[in-house]
Design an enzyme around this catalytic site. Structure first.
Site, PDB file in Angstrom:
ATOM      1  N   SER A  82       2.003   9.376  -0.262  1.00  0.00           N
ATOM      2  CA  SER A  82       1.997   9.231   1.192  1.00  0.00           C
ATOM      3  C   SER A  82       3.366   9.685   1.680  1.00  0.00           C
ATOM      4  CB  SER A  82       1.767   7.755   1.573  1.00  0.00           C
ATOM      5  OG  SER A  82       2.092   7.508   2.924  1.00  0.00           O
ATOM      6  N   TYR A 100       3.834  -1.521  -0.337  1.00  0.00           N
ATOM      7  CA  TYR A 100       3.094  -0.269  -0.243  1.00  0.00           C
ATOM      8  C   TYR A 100       4.037   0.932  -0.287  1.00  0.00           C
ATOM      9  CZ  TYR A 100       0.293   3.572   1.466  1.00  0.00           C
ATOM     10  OH  TYR A 100      -0.324   4.802   1.586  1.00  0.00           O
TER      11      TYR A 100
END
Length: 267
Positions: free
Chosen positions: A144, A157
């Site tokens: 990401s 995360y």
């Protein structure tokens, strides 16, 4: 590596929706047999049905929660029992949670590490030696743009995706000249079920960037992988933002990210 060969079997984790489902269509569209892995049986059957209706490729499904202890062993045993060989891996399974680390469930955050980090590394390392021995194959690890920065209010995360980026970069270099390709795919905002599970507002509330579709992200990742690219960040503004944040002093960007992720939390 002949990634266009219909005999190169592609294993995709997190294949029941979103980017994983999109990758299934992209790979099948080029004639690749598929092994689709996810925990949602009904959705896996749905994806398989759509794919085989459109493309003349075999599609196997494995219903499995990769976040549980021993997930890698169970997956490997299932593949062996079915005599399924894996040539290309797309490690897409993962999830995030929005909120302060002190307030989120510790067990849920550890489960996130198990899925986003441990499972991805386990699957990669299990198949890497045989890929090198064959002199072909490769891995796309889905990270990401969060991998480029720390993420207050989404600490675990962001950190898990930083691991994915670092790990894949290193393996890309280690396997140089072996015929094996390692690519990190680092998308920005994508409209999928990720936001709902993470407890986030819609992706457009997170950024002024235009979110890419899951299909556009998968197509970019696949194209970059075939070209042997180490890193794919779909979208010009995503690239600019990711690299700018990576190079900016953390004392400046940490408060900005904290506010942004705090505002992203669904009420």
């Amino acid at each position: 590596m002949d990634t266009k060969s219909p005999f190169s079997t592609v294993l995709i984790t997190g294949a029941s929706s979103g980017i994983g489902e999109a990758f299934a269509h992209v790979a099948a569209g080029e004639g690749h047999p598929l092994i689709l892995v996810a925990r949602g049986e009904a959705e896996l059957h749905r994806v398989r049905g759509v794919v085989i209706a459109r493309y003349a490729v075999p599609v196997s499904i494995i219903v499995h929660d990769l976040s549980v202890p021993g997930a890698g062993d169970a997956l490997a045993n299932e593949l062996e029992a079915r005599k399924l060989d894996v040539d290309i891996i797309i490690n897409n399974a993962g999830f995030g949670l929005v909120g302060k680390a002190s307030e989120l469930s510790r067990q849920d955050q550890l489960k996130m590490i198990d899925l986003n980090v441990r499972s991805l590394a386990d699957i990669t390392l299990r198949f890497l030696p045989q890929m090198i021995a064959k002199g072909r194959g490769g891995v796309i690890n889905v990270a990401s743009t969060a991998a480029f920065m720390p993420g207050p209010n989404m600490a675990v995360y962001f950190a898990s995706k930083a691991f994915v980026l670092s790990f894949t970069d290193a393996l890309h270099e280690e396997t140089r000249g072996t015929g094996v390709t390692f690519t990190t795919l680092s998308p920005g905002p994508v409209e999928t079920g990720f936001q709902r599970r993470a407890g986030m507002k819609q992706a457009r509330a997170l950024s002024r960037l235009i979110p890419k579709t899951a299909m556009a992200v998968a197509q970019a990742g696949w194209a970059g992988f075939k070209e042997g690219e180490r890193l794919v960040v779909p979208g010009t503004m995503n690239k600019i933002t990711a690299y700018a944040l990576r190079g900016a002093p953390r004392r400046m960007i940490l408060p900005v990210i904290r506010r942004a992720m705090g505002a992203a939390k669904a009420k």
